[in-house]
Structure formats: C-alpha cells, structure tokens
Write a protein that holds these residues in place. Structure first.
Motif, PDB file in Angstrom:
ATOM      1  N   SER A  93       0.652  -1.224  -0.112  1.00  0.00           N
ATOM      2  CA  SER A  93      -0.407   0.290  -0.218  1.00  0.00           C
ATOM      3  C   SER A  93       1.313   1.931  -0.103  1.00  0.00           C
ATOM      4  N   ASN A  98      -3.003   4.281  -3.425  1.00  0.00           N
ATOM      5  CA  ASN A  98      -3.828   4.226  -2.944  1.00  0.00           C
ATOM      6  C   ASN A  98      -4.527   4.842  -2.002  1.00  0.00           C
ATOM      7  N   LYS A 100      -6.984   4.079  -0.306  1.00  0.00           N
ATOM      8  CA  LYS A 100      -7.906   4.256   1.789  1.00  0.00           C
ATOM      9  C   LYS A 100      -8.704   5.343   1.769  1.00  0.00           C
ATOM     10  N   ASP A 101      -8.693   7.018   1.495  1.00  0.00           N
ATOM     11  CA  ASP A 101      -9.791   7.594   2.162  1.00  0.00           C
ATOM     12  C   ASP A 101     -10.264   8.278   0.592  1.00  0.00           C
ATOM     13  N   TRP A 128      -5.431   0.283  -3.964  1.00  0.00           N
ATOM     14  CA  TRP A 128      -5.648  -0.719  -3.225  1.00  0.00           C
ATOM     15  C   TRP A 128      -6.272   0.648  -2.057  1.00  0.00           C
ATOM     16  N   GLY A 129      -7.865   0.151  -1.640  1.00  0.00           N
ATOM     17  CA  GLY A 129      -7.760   0.728  -0.713  1.00  0.00           C
ATOM     18  C   GLY A 129      -9.573   2.008  -0.371  1.00  0.00           C
ATOM     19  N   ASP A 131     -13.332   1.400  -0.270  1.00  0.00           N
ATOM     20  CA  ASP A 131     -14.398   1.332   0.947  1.00  0.00           C
ATOM     21  C   ASP A 131     -15.288   0.274   0.126  1.00  0.00           C
ATOM     22  N   LEU A 159     -10.575  -2.261   0.359  1.00  0.00           N
ATOM     23  CA  LEU A 159      -9.933  -1.965   2.208  1.00  0.00           C
ATOM     24  C   LEU A 159      -9.637  -3.281   2.335  1.00  0.00           C
ATOM     25  N   PRO A 450      -3.639  -3.310   6.668  1.00  0.00           N
ATOM     26  CA  PRO A 450      -3.804  -1.844   5.895  1.00  0.00           C
ATOM     27  C   PRO A 450      -5.556  -1.203   6.226  1.00  0.00           C
ATOM     28  N   GLY A 451      -6.099  -2.631   6.214  1.00  0.00           N
ATOM     29  CA  GLY A 451      -7.524  -2.064   5.822  1.00  0.00           C
ATOM     30  C   GLY A 451      -7.825  -1.269   7.210  1.00  0.00           C
TER      31      GLY A 451
END
Length: 553
Positions: A93, A98, A100-101, A128-129, A131, A159, A450-451
C-alpha cells in the motif's frame, strides 16, 4: 525531551548491583504486572529488563550504568503488540496506488488517471484501499476506469481485500467475460441486461484477474516488508502477528533478519490454504527462534468473507438481503482436519470468522478436534475477528480455550451500516468485547492493518469509547461493550503475547523479560478519551536497542 546523562563514577558498595547498560529514570512506567503495576525506573542489561522500581532506588542500586535516560515524566509501556496484521499488504500500500480515503468512484478514477499519465503502455496499474463495505450498495462498473486507462490493465483491491475493481483491459487479459463461470466461493458481478462483467469481483473471483498480474520478486517483497516494519516501530509496535504468510514472505523475513533490516518481532501465521506449505511445515514442526525474532507455529484459514460484501456466513439471512446467508469458504471438515493435524504436531490454528454461522462452524470443528486430542490442553486455538456471535456461542470460547482475536477499529469503521446487515437482535452479539471478556477469555487486540490504521492508539481509543475519531455517537455505539483503558492496554500487550505463547518473555515490564518498550509523551492514564488519538510515540526499543526515535521539536 530525553536527556542522556553520563553516569558519575563511584565505588560499588555491598548494597549496590553490578553495572547495567542503561537506566530509564523519572518515567511513568505502566508495567502490566499485577504485582507491581507502576514504577518510575527501569534498568536494562543486554536485551533484557534487569530491574524495575523507583528513581531513587535506581540511582542507589546502579551507580555505574553505561547511560542514563531521564524521561522527565514521559510514559513507558511494554512494547505494543498487534495481534493481526498484513505486513506485505501494508508495504504494498505504501508502494502502490493508495485509495484508502477516496470518497467515491470519481475521486478514485482521478487518481488512476494521474498514475496512467506516467505509466508505460500495457503496464499494470495496481491499487488498494477503496471501501468495499461502504460502496456495496452502489458498486461502480469498469466504464470510468476503462475510459481513463484504455491501454493499461487496472486492478484495485478493496480496503478489506474481499472485493476488487478491474477495468475492461484487465478483464480481457484475464479472459473474464459473460461466459465465465463464478468460481467456488466467489462471484463476478454482471450487468443485468447484457450479462457482461461489471468489473467488480467478489471474494475468490478476484483470483481470476489477480493471477495475471506479474508476481512480486523477492527483492520487491523484502522492500515492501521493510517499509511496513519501519512504519510499525514508528507507531510504537515492537511485535506483530502476520496473518497469512506465504513462502516468499518467509524467505524475505529471513533475509531481512539476517541483514539487520527489520526492527520488528514477527509471529508468522502461515497460509493454511497452501497445501504444500502446510504439509511441509507439519512434517518439519514448529520453528521457535531463541532470539524471538521470527516464530513459525500456526496456520491461517478463512471460514467466510466480510460483512461489507455480504460474504460473512450468517445463521439466518442478511436483514438487508434476505436471499443470502453469506458464504462458507472453508468447509467444517477441512477446518477440523487441519486443526487435528496441527494439534498433533504442535501447531496453532487461527481461523478468520466474521458471521455467526462461520463462528459456530469453527467452534464446532475445533471442539471435535479437541475432543479427539484431549492431551493438547494449551492449544490456544484462535478465531480471528469473531465479529458477530450468537449469544449461546459466546461462553463456548472460554469453555474450549479458544482465543477471540479482535479488532476494535473494525467496530467503529462498520457501525454506521452494520446493523442494516444483521438487524437489531443479532447486533447484540456484534463486536461483543465485554460479553466475551466477562466469561474469562484471553482477549488480544489488533488492527488488521492496512485495512485499518497502523496506529495502535486508534484501536485503544475505539476500544474504550466505541466512537469514531469525531466522538460520534455521543455515548458510544452499544456502549455496554466498551473496555476499560487497562483492558485495552492488556489487549495490545500481555494478551497479545499470550496469543503467540510468549507471555513469559514479553508483554509486560518485569525482570527477565525482553527489553521491548514503547515510550510516549503523554500520561495515557490521565488523558480524556479523545486525547488518546493524539498520543505521540517518542521512542521504540526492541531487545534494548533503539529502533525508532521521533524528530525533536
């Protein structure tokens, strides 16, 4: 501020003890030792804790240490342990795209477009990431990804790794089309009118595309793990339980340890779905490192999927999808068989189970194996996550000696939507930390990074508040299941050590234990709950060696 004070030379009197490598003085020491819960000073000799007591006693007993570290009121905790992580995924990640957000499909596609601008033609764009839980009611299609990346295959893992999003190029390279059958324990989402794949691949269906991505080399694997390990110690972690370790990861761990490039202790939980790996290790037996840097004595299985993607196996249908109970991904017979074989050879089994149906199935499989092998009293079998439990199954954990290995931030990440999945009655058994702890179980805590965030203090905050970082809901979500600060700290120290059979060597600050220490600026016991989120790690020690130090301000 930490100050190194040269020790004054003095004659060693009869009541004094031999010199030690260094002393910590003027600290708030939280030991997790019931016999001596707090202290002010610690003496370190080599890689071990030699003594624990007051600052005055330390100055009298140890007049000739190599160095003195005056902490001026900072707090020393036992080295924090995260009992369920994915090191390689964290490293990936940090190297991959990334997401994630990202808030929505539009933001994700914009990041992919940026990456495509610098990529070579036909180069895989791997990310990745996003949700998959929050997006489950409105999964995107491959169209927007395909528009910005017509010549690059794109594969974006969710995620929690239970769904992936691929563009048309990736689907074509993998040969995934309207004729492709859903694999066992997987689903290819399809357009209702045309039958063509939308680009969303659930659970094992991800492998249809993933196997076409060029595999990581050993060097790339080492680099990713090294990056992840440094991120861990920066956040105060000294040990982790890596929850699905492959052969190339084992090779990388050994190389990094040999070269002194990994500052972290690793409890490697081997991939139990890899039959060749399982057979190899059952034949050779556990590997218990005398230096406690790499321990290999457990296997990981998956009993079901995740609640977000409705892959978690429930006893009754989903409240918001009455046609589905989720999916059992490893049959009870296989869980039983591996457990039986593992217990015979001295291995632990750690099984991912989210739904109440999967948790009951795993408990049944464990019970059968334990009944047939009563000579294994200290087996420490684990269920990873144990997120939704039927009320009648909660007492079975302590009865069977099974450890529920749980993640506080899963609760606070899921609470906005999880009751819609399981309804008002089943939710009473969801993330039921207090109910489990009341039975007398050991309760290790972890992040599943990293979830979720690497920072263990986010998990401690979630455990004691059941609130999101903004303090919502006001009184906490199902607040009767909250933990005390002491219980949460135990989950990240001595209980996590117990879950890896190492509570006699780490997890608390006591004479003879490994000198793994996490030093934080604040007095954690005197903070308001929300202030826990702002805790700063000053220093991290592993085996008495400084492996991380914050930049001075």
């Amino acid at each position: 501020m930490v100050v190194l004070i040269p020790p004054p030379g003095s004659l060693v009197l009869p009541f004094q003890r031999p010199g030690v490598d260094f002393l910590f003085l003027n600290a708030r020491v939280i030991t997790m030792d019931p016999a001596k819960p707090t202290a002010q000073a610690i003496a370190i000799q080599g890689d071990r804790i030699d003594w624990v007591g007051t600052t005055d006693e330390a100055r009298r007993l140890f007049p000739n240490p190599s160095a003195v570290i005056d902490l001026h009121g900072a707090t020393i905790l036992p080295g924090l342990i995260d009992a369920h992580v994915h090191l390689l995924s964290l490293g990936q990640s940090l190297l991959r795209l990334n997401l994630k957000d990202v808030a929505d499909e539009k933001d994700a596609v914009a990041l992919v477009k940026q990456r495509v601008a610098t990529a070579a033609a036909n180069e895989w764009i791997v990310g990745w990431g996003w949700d998959e839980g929050k997006w489950a009611s409105h999964y995107p299609t491959n169209k927007a990804l395909s528009d910005v990346a017509p010549n690059n295959p794109v594969f974006l893992v969710g995620l929690h790794s239970f769904a992936a999003w691929a563009n048309k190029k990736a689907l074509q390279l993998a040969g995934v089309n309207k004729e492709t059958k859903d694999p066992d324990n997987g689903k290819v989402l399809r357009d209702e009118k045309t039958g063509e794949p939308t680009g969303i691949l659930l659970n094992r269906a991800q492998e249809l595309v993933e196997k076409h991505i060029p595999p990581m080399t050993l060097g790339q694997t080492e680099k990713a793990i090294e990056l992840a390990a440094r991120e861990c110690v920066r956040n105060g972690l000294t040990s982790v339980h890596d929850a699905r370790v492959s052969p190339i990861m084992l090779e990388a761990f050994r190389a990094l340890i040999r070269d002194g490039r990994i500052p972290l202790r690793i409890y490697a939980i081997l991939d139990g779905a890899d039959e060749a790996l399982v057979n190899e290790w059952l034949a050779r037996g556990p590997e218990l490192d005398p230096q406690h840097r790499l321990t290999i004595r457990s296997f990981k299985l998956f009993a079901d999927g995740a609640l977000g993607s409705r892959g978690a196996a429930l006893l009754q249908p989903y409240s918001d999808a009455p046609q589905s109970k989720g999916v059992i991904t490893t049959p009870e017979t296989k869980v039983y068989q591996l457990t039986h074989r593992s217990l015979e050879k001295g291995f632990q089994v750690c099984t991912h189970a989210i739904g109440d149906g999967a948790n009951r199935m795993v408990l049944d499989a464990y019970a059968r194996a334990l009944d047939e092998l009563p000579q294994s009293p200290d087996h420490r079998l684990r269920i990873e996550h144990a997120q939704v439990l039927a009320a009648e199954d909660i007492p079975r954990f302590v009865k069977l000696g099974v450890i529920p290995s749980m993640q506080p931030t899963h609760c606070t990440s899921d609470m906005a939507w999880v009751e819609k999945r399981v309804g008002p009655e089943r939710i009473k058994g969801a993330y039921a930390w207090r109910s489990l702890l009341a039975t007398g179980v050991h309760l290790p805590l972890s992040s599943d990074f990293p979830g979720e965030a690497v920072n263990p203090f986010y998990g401690i905050y979630a455990a004691v508040t059941r609130q999101d970082p903004n303090g919502n809901p006001r009184d906490g979500w199902n607040p009767e299941q909250r933990l005390t600060l002491s219980e949460a700290l135990r989950g990240y120290t001595i209980e996590a050590a117990f879950a890896e059979f190492e509570e006699k060597i780490k997890g608390s600050i006591e004479k003879g234990k490994l000198a793994d220490l996490t030093i934080i600026r604040q007095d954690i016991g005197g903070l308001k709950p929300k202030e826990i989120l702002s805790i700063k790690v000053l220093k991290t020690f592993v085996s008495g060696k400084l492996v991380y130090e914050a930049e001075p301000k």
